[in-house]
Design an enzyme around this catalytic site. Structure first.
Site, PDB file in Angstrom:
ATOM      1  N   LYS A 454       0.815  -1.216   0.000  1.00  0.00           N
ATOM      2  CA  LYS A 454       0.000   0.000   0.000  1.00  0.00           C
ATOM      3  C   LYS A 454       0.850   1.269   0.000  1.00  0.00           C
ATOM      4  CE  LYS A 454      -4.346  -1.972   1.435  1.00  0.00           C
ATOM      5  NZ  LYS A 454      -5.447  -2.055   2.401  1.00  0.00           N
ATOM      6  N   ARG A 489      -3.268 -10.742   4.387  1.00  0.00           N
ATOM      7  CA  ARG A 489      -3.689 -10.712   2.979  1.00  0.00           C
ATOM      8  C   ARG A 489      -2.569 -10.062   2.175  1.00  0.00           C
ATOM      9  NH1 ARG A 489      -6.309  -6.976  -0.392  1.00  0.00           N
ATOM     10  NH2 ARG A 489      -7.767  -7.921  -1.912  1.00  0.00           N
TER      11      ARG A 489
END
Length: 509
Positions: A454, A489
């Site tokens: 991210k 994840r």
């Protein structure tokens, strides 16, 4: 059950006996929501002339608490079938506790039990309710071969309104409730501030649980599928499960357009060889600023991928999660073989999602987010503190899910890294996850963490290309494991699987 996981009985739990059962008071919300204790006395009800006939009272709804237990076959499926049978026979299941895995009590040479409790609403009298529960046990094939021995299902009345009751078939409250952790622990999730004894109205369910001798800690159990290992959020030595991301989108921030039906089989075999246990399939990008596609387009992307996963020998038994906030897509994905619903909005973007998840009986991951992916970047103000606010907003989604029929043992939580969070707030969540895990009302629930590649990782490390943010992602995986995460994840399952395994060895061995 807040903050009392160390206070456990020396004896492992099992299910209650069929002829002796308990009665709680009217519904009392969780202690985290209503901290002041409700201390109502239990009025004595003597034998009633109609109580054995199974009659229903005229518009007389009562709240009762039922113990759930199983140690044969697919234990979770048996308990869920019993809950469905109660609903079918007019006994409404309003809320459930978590499911707790427990050692057998009394008869030791048998498999471990799963125990829980549910809050129900009924207009049946106590003996009528008992008759209904015993009929469900019989119809589900329970046969009593050994006293206190194995059973596929065990249903016991724990409490019935505020009443006490005593005859040769039924005792309310149940005589052994105060000494049995496998009863008290799930009951304390539902009514921690309930008094059980009219002679000691100040002593609550939570107090009885706290008074039990210290023993080996119990853990909750969250099923993912009939094929995969469940999550055991409170087990110290638990293995972190790796969820591999499979985006079948042209515009995902990191791997958009990389996966298509021509190369997907190779990708899936690589995922299987990496040691990942879950594949998360997404057909709609939720990155900031990405356009929304139609439900039909989203389904056309994810359904063929799910079909392929189920067709390959290497992946057919892996757990499949569908990353969607649309109920219609989730239902289609489940019908094609998906096991878990991963909803970034926790049911806020589609009013049908939670009810659909409850009806399908599948596990759902509720992620913290504000607004939509298009405006969430402007919703990062937390004047009452980030952790308390995220906890409170997630708790409200848990309660909404339960009200929609999702069993508590079917809920996973995600703090929403990168969703309505600044980079600094993402770091705070990673460093304070243990506080979220132990927040009143959220204890015992498993957590998923998704920080892979991210933007805040790129800003800190200076790596602009998302696919190259592997080292920064590795640090977030290690932090997540240290904080107690159950599932990570990730885009790079092989590398992050190794990081998770090493982190498990450091913090969970």
């Amino acid at each position: 059950m807040p903050h009392i996981l160390a206070h456990l009985m020396q004896r492992g739990p099992r299910s209650l006996g069929a002829t002796s059962r308990l009665v709680p008071a009217a519904s009392v919300p969780r202690a985290s929501t209503y901290p002041s204790a409700r201390r109502s006395a239990l009025p004595v009800v003597h034998s009633r002339s109609h109580s054995g006939c199974g009659c229903r009272g005229a518009s007389r709804k009562k709240t009762a608490y039922i113990a759930l237990g199983s140690n044969l076959g697919d234990r979770v499926a048996e308990i869920e079938k019993a809950c469905a049978e109660m609903e079918r026979r007019g006994v409404r299941v309003k809320r459930t506790s978590s499911l707790w895995e427990t050692e057998p009590m009394y008869v030791k040479d048998q498999d471990r039990f799963i125990n829980g409790a549910c809050e129900v609403e009924t207009d049946l009298e106590p003996l009528g309710l008992l008759d209904t529960l015993q009929a469900i046990e019989r119809d589900m094939g329970r046969r009593k071969l050994i006293d206190k021995g194995p059973r596929n299902i065990d249903l016991d009345i724990l409490l019935y309104g505020d009443e006490t009751f005593n005859n040769d078939r039924l005792t309310l409250p149940h005589a052994g409730i105060k000494e049995r952790e496998f009863v008290l622990r799930p009951l304390a999730e539902l009514i921690p501030s309930k008094s059980l004894d009219s002679s000691k109205p100040w002593k609550l369910v939570q107090d009885y649980l706290n008074d039990l001798p210290v023993a080996e800690p119990l853990s909750t159990l969250t099923p993912l599928s009939s094929r995969g290992d469940p999550l055991t959020a409170l087990t110290h030595g638990k293995k972190t499960q790796v969820m591999a991301i499979l985006n079948v989108t042209p515009d995902s921030f990191s791997d958009g357009g990389r996966h298509n039906m021509d190369n997907m089989a190779k990708t899936l075999r690589h995922i299987a060889s990496s040691g990942a246990s879950i594949i998360d399939v997404g057909g709609q990008s939720t990155a900031p600023g990405r356009p929304e596609v139609s439900a039909a387009e989203e389904a056309s992307r994810v359904l063929p991928a799910i079909d392929l996963i189920r067709s390959l020998p290497e992946t057919r038994d892996m757990v499949i999660s569908v990353d969607t906030y649309r109920a219609s897509v989730a239902e289609q994905a489940i019908s094609h073989g998906a096991d878990v619903i991963n909803d970034v909005s926790a049911g806020t973007l589609d009013p049908d999602m939670l009810q659909t998840a409850g009806r399908l009986g599948k596990t759902i991951c509720l992620m913290h987010m504000r607004g939509t992916p298009r405006d969430m970047a402007q919703l990062t103000s937390y004047p009452d503190g980030l952790i308390p606010t995220v906890a409170a907003e997630l708790l409200s989604r848990v309660e909404a899910a339960e009200a929609a029929g999702v069993r508590r043992w079917r809920i996973i939580l995600d703090p929403g890294i990168g969703f309505a969070k600044t980079g600094k707030q993402n770091l705070e969540i990673l460093s304070r996850l243990d506080e979220l895990r132990s927040w009143p009302g959220l204890e015992g629930l498993p957590w998923l963490m998704g920080a892979s590649r991210k933007g805040f990782i790129g800003k800190i490390t200076g790596v602009t290309e998302p696919s190259q943010r592997i080292w920064g992602t590795a640090a977030t995986v290690a932090a997540a494991v240290q904080g107690g995460t159950d599932v990570v994840r990730v885009h790079d399952p092989q590398e992050m699987g190794a990081v998770a395994a090493m982190s498990d060895a450091i913090w969970r061995s």
